[in-house]
Design a protein around this motif. Structure first.
Motif, PDB file in Angstrom:
ATOM      1  N   ALA A  96       0.828  -1.205   0.000  1.00  0.00           N
ATOM      2  CA  ALA A  96       0.000   0.000   0.000  1.00  0.00           C
ATOM      3  C   ALA A  96       0.865   1.259   0.000  1.00  0.00           C
ATOM      4  O   ALA A  96       0.590   2.225  -0.726  1.00  0.00           O
ATOM      5  CB  ALA A  96      -0.929  -0.019   1.210  1.00  0.00           C
ATOM      6  N   LEU A  97       1.928   1.257   0.793  1.00  0.00           N
ATOM      7  CA  LEU A  97       2.828   2.415   0.833  1.00  0.00           C
ATOM      8  C   LEU A  97       3.552   2.613  -0.491  1.00  0.00           C
ATOM      9  O   LEU A  97       3.883   3.745  -0.862  1.00  0.00           O
ATOM     10  CB  LEU A  97       3.844   2.241   1.968  1.00  0.00           C
ATOM     11  N   SER A  98       3.793   1.512  -1.207  1.00  0.00           N
ATOM     12  CA  SER A  98       4.530   1.633  -2.470  1.00  0.00           C
ATOM     13  C   SER A  98       3.762   2.424  -3.516  1.00  0.00           C
ATOM     14  O   SER A  98       4.334   2.839  -4.533  1.00  0.00           O
ATOM     15  CB  SER A  98       4.859   0.238  -3.027  1.00  0.00           C
ATOM     16  N   LEU A  99       2.476   2.661  -3.268  1.00  0.00           N
ATOM     17  CA  LEU A  99       1.695   3.490  -4.194  1.00  0.00           C
ATOM     18  C   LEU A  99       2.270   4.901  -4.272  1.00  0.00           C
ATOM     19  O   LEU A  99       2.114   5.590  -5.291  1.00  0.00           O
ATOM     20  CB  LEU A  99       0.235   3.534  -3.725  1.00  0.00           C
ATOM     21  N   ILE A 100       2.972   5.314  -3.215  1.00  0.00           N
ATOM     22  CA  ILE A 100       3.550   6.661  -3.185  1.00  0.00           C
ATOM     23  C   ILE A 100       4.627   6.815  -4.251  1.00  0.00           C
ATOM     24  O   ILE A 100       4.731   7.869  -4.904  1.00  0.00           O
ATOM     25  CB  ILE A 100       4.133   6.952  -1.787  1.00  0.00           C
ATOM     26  N   TRP A 101       5.456   5.781  -4.453  1.00  0.00           N
ATOM     27  CA  TRP A 101       6.580   5.878  -5.385  1.00  0.00           C
ATOM     28  C   TRP A 101       6.445   4.951  -6.601  1.00  0.00           C
ATOM     29  O   TRP A 101       7.369   4.816  -7.399  1.00  0.00           O
ATOM     30  CB  TRP A 101       7.896   5.578  -4.668  1.00  0.00           C
ATOM     31  N   SER A 102       5.313   4.328  -6.761  1.00  0.00           N
ATOM     32  CA  SER A 102       5.138   3.348  -7.821  1.00  0.00           C
ATOM     33  C   SER A 102       5.267   3.964  -9.215  1.00  0.00           C
ATOM     34  O   SER A 102       4.780   5.077  -9.456  1.00  0.00           O
ATOM     35  CB  SER A 102       3.757   2.690  -7.688  1.00  0.00           C
ATOM     36  N   VAL A 103       5.895   3.219 -10.129  1.00  0.00           N
ATOM     37  CA  VAL A 103       5.993   3.657 -11.521  1.00  0.00           C
ATOM     38  C   VAL A 103       4.744   3.282 -12.313  1.00  0.00           C
ATOM     39  O   VAL A 103       4.601   3.680 -13.468  1.00  0.00           O
ATOM     40  CB  VAL A 103       7.237   3.038 -12.201  1.00  0.00           C
ATOM     41  N   GLY A 104       3.835   2.519 -11.700  1.00  0.00           N
ATOM     42  CA  GLY A 104       2.580   2.130 -12.349  1.00  0.00           C
ATOM     43  C   GLY A 104       1.465   2.095 -11.331  1.00  0.00           C
ATOM     44  O   GLY A 104       1.104   1.012 -10.840  1.00  0.00           O
ATOM     45  N   PRO A 105       0.892   3.224 -10.978  1.00  0.00           N
ATOM     46  CA  PRO A 105      -0.122   3.268  -9.913  1.00  0.00           C
ATOM     47  C   PRO A 105      -1.319   2.356 -10.154  1.00  0.00           C
ATOM     48  O   PRO A 105      -1.845   1.763  -9.204  1.00  0.00           O
ATOM     49  CB  PRO A 105      -0.553   4.740  -9.903  1.00  0.00           C
ATOM     50  N   GLY A 106      -1.750   2.215 -11.401  1.00  0.00           N
ATOM     51  CA  GLY A 106      -2.898   1.351 -11.677  1.00  0.00           C
ATOM     52  C   GLY A 106      -2.624  -0.092 -11.308  1.00  0.00           C
ATOM     53  O   GLY A 106      -3.459  -0.755 -10.658  1.00  0.00           O
ATOM     54  N   GLU A 107      -1.478  -0.616 -11.696  1.00  0.00           N
ATOM     55  CA  GLU A 107      -1.108  -1.989 -11.359  1.00  0.00           C
ATOM     56  C   GLU A 107      -0.911  -2.143  -9.845  1.00  0.00           C
ATOM     57  O   GLU A 107      -1.241  -3.184  -9.271  1.00  0.00           O
ATOM     58  CB  GLU A 107       0.173  -2.392 -12.083  1.00  0.00           C
ATOM     59  N   THR A 108      -0.384  -1.102  -9.199  1.00  0.00           N
ATOM     60  CA  THR A 108      -0.166  -1.178  -7.755  1.00  0.00           C
ATOM     61  C   THR A 108      -1.483  -1.255  -6.991  1.00  0.00           C
ATOM     62  O   THR A 108      -1.614  -2.032  -6.035  1.00  0.00           O
ATOM     63  CB  THR A 108       0.639   0.041  -7.281  1.00  0.00           C
ATOM     64  N   PRO A 396      16.969  -1.297  -3.431  1.00  0.00           N
ATOM     65  CA  PRO A 396      16.822  -2.413  -2.470  1.00  0.00           C
ATOM     66  C   PRO A 396      15.754  -2.187  -1.406  1.00  0.00           C
ATOM     67  O   PRO A 396      15.186  -3.153  -0.899  1.00  0.00           O
ATOM     68  CB  PRO A 396      18.214  -2.512  -1.838  1.00  0.00           C
ATOM     69  N   LEU A 397      15.478  -0.951  -1.041  1.00  0.00           N
ATOM     70  CA  LEU A 397      14.552  -0.690   0.055  1.00  0.00           C
ATOM     71  C   LEU A 397      13.112  -0.533  -0.396  1.00  0.00           C
ATOM     72  O   LEU A 397      12.185  -0.975   0.289  1.00  0.00           O
ATOM     73  CB  LEU A 397      14.986   0.571   0.818  1.00  0.00           C
ATOM     74  N   LEU A 398      12.892   0.096  -1.544  1.00  0.00           N
ATOM     75  CA  LEU A 398      11.539   0.459  -1.942  1.00  0.00           C
ATOM     76  C   LEU A 398      11.019  -0.307  -3.149  1.00  0.00           C
ATOM     77  O   LEU A 398       9.814  -0.565  -3.250  1.00  0.00           O
ATOM     78  CB  LEU A 398      11.465   1.969  -2.234  1.00  0.00           C
ATOM     79  N   GLY A 399      11.894  -0.655  -4.075  1.00  0.00           N
ATOM     80  CA  GLY A 399      11.432  -1.301  -5.300  1.00  0.00           C
ATOM     81  C   GLY A 399      10.739  -0.316  -6.219  1.00  0.00           C
ATOM     82  O   GLY A 399      10.787   0.906  -6.015  1.00  0.00           O
ATOM     83  N   THR A 400      10.072  -0.827  -7.222  1.00  0.00           N
ATOM     84  CA  THR A 400       9.430   0.020  -8.228  1.00  0.00           C
ATOM     85  C   THR A 400       7.939   0.203  -7.989  1.00  0.00           C
ATOM     86  O   THR A 400       7.276   0.943  -8.715  1.00  0.00           O
ATOM     87  CB  THR A 400       9.625  -0.589  -9.631  1.00  0.00           C
ATOM     88  N   GLY A 401       7.398  -0.500  -6.992  1.00  0.00           N
ATOM     89  CA  GLY A 401       5.968  -0.433  -6.725  1.00  0.00           C
ATOM     90  C   GLY A 401       5.311  -1.786  -6.984  1.00  0.00           C
ATOM     91  O   GLY A 401       5.678  -2.496  -7.926  1.00  0.00           O
ATOM     92  N   ALA A 402       4.364  -2.131  -6.157  1.00  0.00           N
ATOM     93  CA  ALA A 402       3.714  -3.441  -6.265  1.00  0.00           C
ATOM     94  C   ALA A 402       3.071  -3.632  -7.634  1.00  0.00           C
ATOM     95  O   ALA A 402       2.398  -2.735  -8.153  1.00  0.00           O
ATOM     96  CB  ALA A 402       2.654  -3.579  -5.171  1.00  0.00           C
ATOM     97  N   GLY A 403       3.314  -4.790  -8.231  1.00  0.00           N
ATOM     98  CA  GLY A 403       2.689  -5.146  -9.501  1.00  0.00           C
ATOM     99  C   GLY A 403       3.277  -4.487 -10.721  1.00  0.00           C
ATOM    100  O   GLY A 403       2.648  -4.485 -11.792  1.00  0.00           O
ATOM    101  N   THR A 404       4.499  -3.938 -10.627  1.00  0.00           N
ATOM    102  CA  THR A 404       5.040  -3.129 -11.728  1.00  0.00           C
ATOM    103  C   THR A 404       6.207  -3.778 -12.462  1.00  0.00           C
ATOM    104  O   THR A 404       6.938  -3.095 -13.183  1.00  0.00           O
ATOM    105  CB  THR A 404       5.514  -1.758 -11.196  1.00  0.00           C
ATOM    106  N   PHE A 405       6.416  -5.081 -12.300  1.00  0.00           N
ATOM    107  CA  PHE A 405       7.556  -5.689 -12.982  1.00  0.00           C
ATOM    108  C   PHE A 405       7.435  -5.574 -14.496  1.00  0.00           C
ATOM    109  O   PHE A 405       8.451  -5.568 -15.190  1.00  0.00           O
ATOM    110  CB  PHE A 405       7.690  -7.160 -12.599  1.00  0.00           C
ATOM    111  N   LEU A 406       6.241  -5.473 -15.038  1.00  0.00           N
ATOM    112  CA  LEU A 406       6.106  -5.376 -16.492  1.00  0.00           C
ATOM    113  C   LEU A 406       6.855  -4.165 -17.025  1.00  0.00           C
ATOM    114  O   LEU A 406       7.420  -4.202 -18.135  1.00  0.00           O
ATOM    115  CB  LEU A 406       4.641  -5.325 -16.899  1.00  0.00           C
ATOM    116  N   TYR A 407       6.893  -3.068 -16.259  1.00  0.00           N
ATOM    117  CA  TYR A 407       7.626  -1.884 -16.717  1.00  0.00           C
ATOM    118  C   TYR A 407       9.133  -2.095 -16.594  1.00  0.00           C
ATOM    119  O   TYR A 407       9.909  -1.642 -17.444  1.00  0.00           O
ATOM    120  CB  TYR A 407       7.198  -0.661 -15.898  1.00  0.00           C
ATOM    121  N   THR A 408       9.546  -2.793 -15.543  1.00  0.00           N
ATOM    122  CA  THR A 408      10.968  -3.122 -15.401  1.00  0.00           C
ATOM    123  C   THR A 408      11.435  -3.966 -16.569  1.00  0.00           C
ATOM    124  O   THR A 408      12.522  -3.742 -17.132  1.00  0.00           O
ATOM    125  CB  THR A 408      11.202  -3.882 -14.080  1.00  0.00           C
ATOM    126  N   TRP A 409      10.621  -4.938 -16.970  1.00  0.00           N
ATOM    127  CA  TRP A 409      10.988  -5.808 -18.072  1.00  0.00           C
ATOM    128  C   TRP A 409      11.017  -5.051 -19.401  1.00  0.00           C
ATOM    129  O   TRP A 409      11.935  -5.233 -20.202  1.00  0.00           O
ATOM    130  CB  TRP A 409      10.012  -6.990 -18.154  1.00  0.00           C
TER     131      TRP A 409
END
Length: 526
Positions: A96-108, A396-409
Motif C-alpha cells: 500500500a505504501l509503495s503506491l507513493i513511489w510506484s511507476v505504475g499506480p494502476g497496477e499497484t 533495495p529498500l523500496l522497489g518500483t511499486g507493487a505489480g510493476t515488474f512489467l515496466y521493469t521488463w
C-alpha cells in the motif's frame, strides 16, 4: 473399578471454549462460504480478468469487515496465527505504501486489493474453524474443487469442440484457470490431499472414489505438460510420506491408482491429436473419443483395484516383520530409482555444468509439448530473474511499486517479448516492494512450514493424516511459487490460504487428536 473419563467431543470442546451455539454455526457458515467462493473462482475462468476477481475481493473484504464487529470472533486464533497474520499484514502495508513511489499506480492498486483479499481469507479462515469436525469436510471439499480442475482438463482433451483448449500451442490443457502450470499446481495439491484422506478412511466405497479421483488427476496432470507441476507433486508426495503414517498403505493406494493411469497414457501414446500441435480438429476429436474410452476402462480398473485391496486389507494383516521388510524394500527402490534417474540426467547433459547450461537455455518455439517434458530449460525464467535482481540492487529498500515488474521488463529486456510477472513470487516482492516485503513473505512461508511440520510430528490418529495432507499441499504451493506466478490467478492462492489456515489452526490444537484409526492398530487390538 474406576470409570475412564470420556474424551470431550467437538460440541463439548466448543462449549468449553465459551463459544455459543450461534457463534459456532456462524463460523462454520463463513468458513465454508470461503471454500465455496474458491470453488466458484475456479469455475469462473480462474477469476483471471480484473472484472471477475474484483467483486470477489470486495465480498471477501466485506466478510472480514463484518467479523471485526463480532465479539470474541477472533478469540481462539492461536499465537502462531497472529504472527503469520502480522507478517502478511506487513506485506500488504508495504504494498500500500509503495503506491507513493510506484511507476505504475494502476497496477499497484490492483496488487494491493489482491493481496488484501488473500490476507482477509487467511484471517477469517483461521478464526472460522471452531472444532476438528470441519477438517474432514474441508479436505473432501478441497478434493471436489480439484476435481473441477482435473475434470475440465480431461474434457478439453476428450471434447475439444465443446471445451476448447486456450493455450497458445492448442495442446497443453489449462482447465478453466487458463494457465496449464497453475492447473497442474492445483491438481498436485488435490492428489496429496486425496491420498492422505483415503488412507485414513476405512469405507471401501469412499476409498474407491478417492482412487478414481487420483487416477483421473494423474492423467490430467500429464496433459498439462507442466514440468514444474510434476516436480512439485513429487516434492509434496515426499513430504506426505515423510510426515504421514501407514506409508506402505499410502504407497499401495498411490500405486493402484497410478497403474491404470499409466496404462491409459500408454494405450493412447501414438494419438497425435492429444500431444502434437497443428493437428486438424477432426483428428483431435477422433483421438479424444479414443481417450474417453480408455479413461472409462481405467476408471473402472482404478475403482475395482482399490475396492479389492480395501477388502483384502480389512480381512488380512501383514505381520510386523514382513511389513518392515516391504517398507524398506519400497523405500530402497524409490531412492534407487530417483538416484538413477538423476544420474542419467546429469550424464546425458555432460555433467553439472551441462545441466546448468540447459537450465538457463530456452525451449524452442517449435518444440512439441510432450518433448518439453524431458527438457531442463527454465524457458526464459532466468532472464526474468536476472532483470528483477538487477532492478532490486538499484532499489533495495523500496522497489518500483507493487505489480510493476512489467515496466521493469519493458525497460531492460533484450528482445521484444513481453511479460508481466517475475515467475518467482519471492523475488517479485523484492524487486517490486523492497527488502521488507521480501522478508515478510519469506518469513511467512518459512514459519508456516515450520509450524505445520512441528504440529504434524506431534499429532496422532486421524489428526496426523490431516496435518500431513495439509502440510504437503501447502509445501506444493510454496515450492511451485519459486518458478511461477500463481499469485495472480486468485483461486489457486485462495485455495492455498484456506489450507494454510486450517494447517495452523489444527497444529495449534493438540486436544483435537482423534483416536487411533483401525489402520494404526495391531490386528489383535481391532
Amino acid at each position: 473399578m474406576t470409570e475412564t473419563a470420556r474424551k470431550p467431543g467437538p460440541v463439548e470442546e466448543t462449549r468449553a471454549s465459551g463459544m455459543t451455539r450461534g457463534m459456532l454455526w456462524v463460523k462454520i457458515f463463513l468458513f465454508f462460504a470461503l471454500v465455496s467462493i474458491t470453488g466458484y473462482g475456479v469455475w469462473n475462468q480462474g477469476l483471471f480478468l480484473v472484472q471477475r476477481w474484483v467483486p470477489v475481493a470486495v465480498l471477501v473484504l466485506g466478510i472480514l469487515f463484518i467479523t471485526l464487529f463480532v465479539a470474541r470472533y477472533y478469540g481462539d486464533v492461536p499465537r502462531a496465527g497472529w504472527v503469520l497474520i502480522g507478517l502478511l499484514s506487513t506485506l500488504v502495508l508495504v504494498k500500500a505504501l509503495s503506491l507513493i513511489w510506484s511507476v505504475g499506480p494502476g497496477e499497484t492498486v490492483q496488487e494491493i486489493l489482491r493481496s488484501a483479499m488473500y490476507l482477509a481469507i487467511f484471517v477469517v479462515s483461521l478464526a472460522s474453524l471452531p472444532n476438528r469436525r470441519q477438517i474432514p469436510w474441508l479436505l473432501d471439499g478441497s478434493v471436489i474443487i480439484v476435481v473441477l480442475v482435473s475434470g475440465y482438463v480431461l474434457l478439453q482433451k476428450v471434447d475439444p469442440v465443446t471445451f476448447p483448449l486456450t493455450s497458445l500451442d492448442t495442446v497443453r490443457a489449462s482447465s478453466q484457470l487458463g494457465y496449464p502450470n497453475t492447473a497442474a499446481l492445483m491438481i498436485g495439491m488435490g492428489i496429496v490431499l486425496a491420498l492422505a484422506r483415503m488412507t485414513e478412511l476405512e469405507n471401501l466405497f469412499v476409498r474407491a472414489l478417492h482412487a478414481g479421483m487420483i487416477f483421473g488427476s494423474l492423467v490430467a496432470l500429464y496433459y498439462t505438460f507442466s514440468r514444474g507441476g510434476m516436480l512439485t507433486l513429487a516434492v509434496g508426495l515426499a513430504v506426505l510420506f515423510a510426515l504421514g503414517r501407514n506409508r506402505l498403505q499410502m504407497f499401495a493406494n498411490l500405486a493402484l491408482a497410478a497403474l491404470p493411469a499409466g496404462a491409459v497414457l500408454f494405450a493412447v501414446r501414438n494419438l497425435e491429436g492429444l500431444t502434437a500441435s497443428g493437428v486438424p480438429l477432426e483428428q483431435r476429436v477422433a483421438d479424444g473419443s479414443r481417450l474417453q474410452a480408455a479413461l472409462l476402462f481405467g476408471l473402472v480398473a482404478a475403482f475395482l483395484l482399490q475396492a479389492f485391496y480395501a477388502a483384502l486389507k480389512s480381512r488380512y494383516e501383514l505381520v510386523p516383520r514382513i511389513h518392515r521388510l516391504l517398507g524398506a524394500a519400497v523405500l530402497a527402490g524409490v531412492l534407487l530409482a530417483g538416484a538413477t534417474g538423476a544420474g542419467m540426467v546429469v550424464y546425458q547433459h555432460g555433467g553439472p555444468g551441462g545441466v546448468w547450461e540447459s537450465f538457463t537455455g530456452s525451449v524452442g518455439r517449435d518444440t512439441e509439448p510432450e518433448e518439453r517434458l524431458t527438457s531442463l530449460s527454465a524457458n526464459q525464467r532466468t532472464a526474468y530473474w536476472a532483470v528483477a535482481l538487477e532492478e532490486w540492487r538499484e532499489r533495495p529498500l523500496l522497489g518500483t511499486g507493487a505489480g510493476t515488474f512489467l515496466y521493469t521488463w519493458l525497460e531492460n529486456r533484450e528482445g521484444l517479448s513481453g511479460v508481466r510477472q517475475v515467475h518467482n513470487l519471492y523475488l517479485e516482492q523484492g524487486t517490486e516492494t523492497g527488502i521488507v516485503a521480501f522478508l515478510a513473505l519469506a518469513g511467512f512461508a518459512v514459519y508456516l512450514t515450520y509450524y505445520a511440520v512441528r504440529g504434524t510430528l506431534g499429532a496422532t490418529g486421524g489428526r496426523r493424516f490431516w496435518m500431513a495432507a495439509l502440510t504437503a499441499a501447502v509445501v506444493v504451493y510454496l515450492v511451485s511459487s519459486f518458478l511461477e506466478w500463481h499469485w495472480y490467478i486468485p483461486p489457486s492462492t485462495m485455495f492455498f490460504f484456506l489450507l494454510a489456515a486450517a494447517a495452523v489452526k489444527l497444529a495449534s490444537r493438540p486436544e483435537w487428536n482423534t483416536p487411533e484409526t483401525s489402520g494404526d492398530l495391531p490386528r489383535k487390538e481391532r
